[in-house]
Design an enzyme around this catalytic site. Structure first.
Site, PDB file in Angstrom:
ATOM      1  CG  PHE A 138      -1.990   1.234   0.961  1.00  0.00           C
ATOM      2  CD1 PHE A 138      -3.121   1.213   0.401  1.00  0.00           C
ATOM      3  CD2 PHE A 138      -1.579   2.466   2.076  1.00  0.00           C
ATOM      4  CE1 PHE A 138      -4.007   2.295   0.037  1.00  0.00           C
ATOM      5  CE2 PHE A 138      -2.314   3.490   1.731  1.00  0.00           C
ATOM      6  CZ  PHE A 138      -3.686   3.421   1.059  1.00  0.00           C
ATOM      7  CG  ASP A 223       5.531   3.613   2.087  1.00  0.00           C
ATOM      8  OD1 ASP A 223       5.326   4.355   2.989  1.00  0.00           O
ATOM      9  OD2 ASP A 223       4.492   3.545   1.023  1.00  0.00           O
ATOM     10  CE  LYS A 252      -1.327   5.481   7.800  1.00  0.00           C
ATOM     11  NZ  LYS A 252      -0.799   5.129   6.206  1.00  0.00           N
TER      12      LYS A 252
HETATM   13  C1  LIG Z   1      -0.935   5.153   4.872  1.00  0.00           C
HETATM   14  C2  LIG Z   1       0.148   4.957   4.068  1.00  0.00           C
HETATM   15  C3  LIG Z   1       0.199   5.721   3.076  1.00  0.00           C
HETATM   16  C4  LIG Z   1      -0.460   6.761   2.462  1.00  0.00           C
HETATM   17  O1  LIG Z   1      -0.542   7.861   3.283  1.00  0.00           O
HETATM   18  P1  LIG Z   1      -1.777   8.897   3.057  1.00  0.00           P
HETATM   19  O2  LIG Z   1      -1.492   9.792   4.063  1.00  0.00           O
HETATM   20  O3  LIG Z   1      -3.085   8.320   3.361  1.00  0.00           O
HETATM   21  O4  LIG Z   1      -1.638   9.416   1.703  1.00  0.00           O
HETATM   22  C5  LIG Z   1       1.292   5.167   2.045  1.00  0.00           C
HETATM   23  N1  LIG Z   1       2.068   4.207   2.536  1.00  0.00           N
HETATM   24  C6  LIG Z   1       1.906   3.447   3.534  1.00  0.00           C
HETATM   25  C7  LIG Z   1       2.862   2.486   3.800  1.00  0.00           C
HETATM   26  C8  LIG Z   1       0.867   3.775   4.394  1.00  0.00           C
HETATM   27  O5  LIG Z   1       0.550   3.012   5.425  1.00  0.00           O
END
Ligand SMILES: *Cc1c(COP(=O)(O)O)cnc(C)c1O
Length: 398
Positions: A138, A223, A252
């Site tokens: 994700f 990420d 986050k």
């Molecule tokens: C939540 C998340 C995102 C996206 O972040 P947003 O602030 O919702 O755009 C991207 N990568 C990972 C691993 C995430 O947990």
């Protein structure tokens, strides 16, 4: 405003993009939140893995009040002290030399993807722009990041997706090796797949990816939007692995709930972004940056990564102990305070039963309950959460 009216207006006026639970949260303090009917919950969602310091941490609230009354927005045509100090702090506490500040995780990844394309264009003469990401990953909901996300359910209806993305199974170095070629600009992975089910790869996975990238000239993007900021028991999850990425994205928990994103890179890679290359109106505003400084400083001073490791072991141990008496539990896994409980069946009834008994939990796919409490969580909260989970699991028909 009564709860029923609020729910009706929510249905009428908000775009219907979320399957929301039937409750309306109005107040929070530490690990606890209250709904519009005054019912109290233990919040093991942490505002979706955001509230490392918990709800309304006094230092965060104090910084918000002070900075709101001092300076909120300037635009990037000017320097401002919090943005500069935040970039320095992030660089001092990571592999990175330079930082691009934005407003969300997707935006941080978007900047990383653009940086990779520009870097590759300037470094290699041939067309080299492929990004290899992993299945079940994700990375966000913008068009580029949803393309990077290896889950069809997030992509459906938005085709054509961006060109230049490939996906291979996670935690599979051989598949990655077969996929990397002279067109690969970067490999993009989460150190632990969060939304994808709290999937912890083998210890050799990140070092293996580092080696494959070094051999091929591809960049390694981690990420850490979900795994960063102490969540896994280290400030950044890559620090468990002994390797460093070329680019890392953070969001986050960075400002404990105030929207912010950051793209961190080494000097060599960051040099591809020059004046005018990339931008964003709100990115690096003094308000969000000041709150991020307060969050990161508190996290470091209070040694919350270590606390996450300790409390995570406690929680994981207690959940493991449920397995023999609850055959519906297939696996309990995670690192620090990012924990997944995989069941042999959909978890929706467990989530509902927990909520009714005053515990909010996340899911990660159909069959996984995901726990991500604030890192300030205490023994008593863990005890109570496990008791509620035990009761919720016990209510499932075998
Ligand atoms: C939540 C998340 C995102 C996206 O972040 P947003 O602030 O919702 O755009 C991207 N990568 C990972 C691993 C995430 O947990």
């Amino acid at each position: 405003m009564d709860t029923k009216t609020l729910m009706q207006w929510s249905e009428s006026y908000l775009m219907d993009t979320y399957a929301r639970y039937p409750l309306c949260l109005v107040r929070g303090e530490g690990v606890r939140v209250w709904d519009s009917d005054g019912k109290e919950y233990l919040d093991f969602t942490g505002g979706l893995v955001v509230l490392a310091l918990g709800h309304c941490h006094p230092r965060v609230v104090g910084t918000i009040q002070e900075q709101a009354a001092t300076l909120i927005q300037t635009s990037n045509f000017f320097h401002n002290p919090p943005a500069i100090q935040l970039a320095k702090l992030l660089a001092e506490h990571s592999f990175a030399d330079r930082i691009f500040l934005s407003n969300s995780g997707a935006e941080a990844n978007e900047a990383a993807l653009k940086l990779v394309r520009k870097y590759a264009k300037e470094t290699f003469s041939s067309d080299r722009y492929d990004i290899i990401a992993t299945r079940n990953s994700f990375h966000g909901r913008t068009l580029a990041t949803v393309t990077a996300t290896g889950q069809e359910k997030y992509q459906h209806g938005f085709e054509p997706l961006m060109p230049g993305f490939k996906h291979v199974p996670y935690n599979d170095l051989q598949a990655m090796e077969r996929s990397i070629d002279s067109r690969t600009a970067a490999v993009l992975v989460e150190p632990i797949q969060g939304e994808g089910g709290v999937v912890v790869p083998d210890d050799g996975y990140l070092p293996g990816l580092r080696k494959l990238c070094d051999e091929s000239g591809a960049l390694l993007i981690l990420d850490e939007i979900q795994t960063g900021m102490g969540r896994t028991g280290a400030l950044w999850a890559y620090q468990h692995s002994g390797i460093e990425p070329d680019i890392m994205t953070v969001a986050k928990a960075l400002a404990n709930g105030i929207p912010i994103g950051a793209t961190l890179a080494t000097e060599r890679v960051a040099a591809a972004f020059t004046r005018g290359s990339h931008g964003t109106t709100f990115g690096g505003n003094p308000f969000a940056a000041a709150v991020a400084i307060a969050t990161l400083t508190t996290l470091l001073e209070d040694r919350l990564s270590e606390r996450a490791a300790r409390m995570g072991r406690l929680l994981l141990g207690k959940l493991e102990a449920l397995k023999p008496s609850h055959p519906v539990v297939r696996e309990v896994r995670g690192k620090g305070l990012l924990i997944g409980i995989e069941l042999t069946r959909p978890v929706a009834p467990v989530v509902t039963a927990c909520r009714e008994q005053g515990l909010l939990v996340l899911t990660a796919g159909e069959n996984v309950v995901r726990l991500a409490p604030p890192l300030i969580v205490e023994d008593a909260h863990v005890e109570r959460a496990v008791a509620i989970l035990t009761s919720a699991l016990g209510r499932l028909a075998p």
